[in-house]
Every structure is written in C-alpha cells, then in structure tokens.
Design a protein around this motif. Structure first.
Motif, PDB file in Angstrom:
ATOM      1  N   ASN A  19       0.852  -1.194   0.000  1.00  0.00           N
ATOM      2  CA  ASN A  19       0.000   0.000   0.000  1.00  0.00           C
ATOM      3  C   ASN A  19       0.887   1.243   0.000  1.00  0.00           C
ATOM      4  O   ASN A  19       1.927   1.273   0.658  1.00  0.00           O
ATOM      5  CB  ASN A  19      -0.887   0.036   1.245  1.00  0.00           C
ATOM      6  CG  ASN A  19      -1.841  -1.129   1.306  1.00  0.00           C
ATOM      7  OD1 ASN A  19      -2.322  -1.614   0.289  1.00  0.00           O
ATOM      8  ND2 ASN A  19      -2.114  -1.599   2.509  1.00  0.00           N
ATOM      9  N   ALA A  21      -9.551   4.525   0.459  1.00  0.00           N
ATOM     10  CA  ALA A  21      -9.179   3.186  -0.007  1.00  0.00           C
ATOM     11  C   ALA A  21      -7.682   3.186  -0.258  1.00  0.00           C
ATOM     12  O   ALA A  21      -7.098   4.225  -0.575  1.00  0.00           O
ATOM     13  CB  ALA A  21      -9.931   2.847  -1.301  1.00  0.00           C
ATOM     14  N   ALA A  65      -4.117   2.842  -2.036  1.00  0.00           N
ATOM     15  CA  ALA A  65      -3.521   2.944  -3.369  1.00  0.00           C
ATOM     16  C   ALA A  65      -2.375   1.940  -3.397  1.00  0.00           C
ATOM     17  O   ALA A  65      -1.703   1.727  -2.383  1.00  0.00           O
ATOM     18  CB  ALA A  65      -3.014   4.357  -3.620  1.00  0.00           C
ATOM     19  N   ARG A 119     -10.561   4.231  -8.819  1.00  0.00           N
ATOM     20  CA  ARG A 119     -11.162   4.319  -7.489  1.00  0.00           C
ATOM     21  C   ARG A 119     -10.832   5.661  -6.847  1.00  0.00           C
ATOM     22  O   ARG A 119      -9.705   6.146  -6.966  1.00  0.00           O
ATOM     23  CB  ARG A 119     -10.612   3.217  -6.566  1.00  0.00           C
ATOM     24  CG  ARG A 119     -10.920   1.828  -6.980  1.00  0.00           C
ATOM     25  CD  ARG A 119     -10.320   0.768  -6.031  1.00  0.00           C
ATOM     26  NE  ARG A 119      -9.075   1.091  -5.353  1.00  0.00           N
ATOM     27  CZ  ARG A 119      -7.864   1.079  -5.909  1.00  0.00           C
ATOM     28  NH1 ARG A 119      -7.707   0.770  -7.186  1.00  0.00           N
ATOM     29  NH2 ARG A 119      -6.783   1.359  -5.207  1.00  0.00           N
ATOM     30  N   THR A 123      -9.583   7.358  -3.885  1.00  0.00           N
ATOM     31  CA  THR A 123      -8.802   6.839  -2.765  1.00  0.00           C
ATOM     32  C   THR A 123      -8.601   7.824  -1.622  1.00  0.00           C
ATOM     33  O   THR A 123      -8.385   7.410  -0.494  1.00  0.00           O
ATOM     34  CB  THR A 123      -7.416   6.346  -3.235  1.00  0.00           C
ATOM     35  OG1 THR A 123      -6.723   7.427  -3.812  1.00  0.00           O
ATOM     36  CG2 THR A 123      -7.562   5.223  -4.245  1.00  0.00           C
TER      37      THR A 123
END
Length: 165
Positions: free
Chosen positions: A27, A65, A67, A104, A106
C-alpha cells in the motif's frame, strides 16, 4: 481586482506509484499521498494567485481506499474559496489500475494556502468567480469550514488565557 474563474487554476497531476512509495504490504504510504496532495493544491493556489504560497493547514484529510504499487494516482485540485490572502483548495485523489482501467476514489483533502509577496508577507489574492452549481456548493461548504476553523481558534485562545490565569 477583477477575479478569476475556478477553471483557470484547476490542476490535474498524475504520478505512477513504485515500490519505494509503499509499505511492506504494497500500500502506498499516506505521507507519499500527502506530499502529492500538497503539491497539487499548491499548484492550483499559485495558478489562482500568481504568487508563491505556503500551506497553512490541511483540513479533513480522508483516506478512503488503499492505493497500490503500479497504480497511477491522479490528483485533481481546485480552488473552492478565496479570502483576502488565503485560498481553500480541494484535492481529490483517484487510483487507476493501468491494466484493467478501474478507477477508485482513494483520498480527499481540503488545504488552506496563503499567498506570499516577494518580501515573504501575506499578499492579496483575486476574488474567485463562480460559474457552476458545483462551484457554488463547494464555495459555500468552504465558507462553513472557514467559520468552523475561526471558532476553533477562538476557543483555543480562550482556553490558553484561562490556563494562564
């Protein structure tokens, strides 16, 4: 001062994420994302003010969220409000999987920047000209956040005075 439209300073930056940007789980580190958020926000603020700017605050940083390594992060920044010397800039971060095309949302943040003169002092910025309903809503919400920050600063001053007594 005549004013400037939101679209004149809107900024879109993209940056591909590599292993050095990530933690062991793959991540992307929040600090890496914050760095690019600040850069995109400052760019939009400088495009509006046409002066150097300094970051005064980051408001409501939200990581929605993760990345991931290999994704393309896109940072979309626009000025939401311009005061006498400061500007609130909203930044939205989207991650794109370059193999599938999936995008998305994020992260998001609101930052306040202060325009600086060549002498290093706060300097006046042009008013923000609003065209769309979205821009008007963002401006209204930015004004509410500004008032909340003002009240928080006043509460802190009162608290500090009472601690000194």
């Amino acid at each position: 001062m005549e004013g400037k439209y939101v679209s004149e300073s809107a900024t879109i930056m993209s940056q591909r994420m590599f292993p050095q940007d990530a933690n062991p789980a793959g991540n992307i580190h929040g600090g890496v994302i914050l760095r690019y958020i600040d850069l995109a926000g400052a760019t939009a603020a400088m495009r509006h003010s046409r002066t150097p700017v300094v970051t005064k605050s980051i408001d409501r940083m939200e990581f929605r969220a993760p990345a991931l390594v290999g994704e393309l992060l896109t940072f979309k920044a626009s000025v939401n409000m311009a005061g006498s010397t400061s500007m609130e800039v909203g930044v939205r971060v989207e991650a794109e999987d370059l193999l599938t095309g999936e995008v998305r949302h994020t992260a998001s943040a609101y930052l306040t920047f202060v325009a600086m003169s060549a002498e290093g002092r706060p300097t006046a910025v042009q008013p923000l000209l609003l065209e769309t309903d979205v821009e008007k809503r963002r401006h209204r919400e930015a004004s509410e956040r500004r008032e909340t920050r003002r009240k928080e600063r006043e509460r802190e001053r009162v608290s500090q005075r009472s601690q000194q007594d």
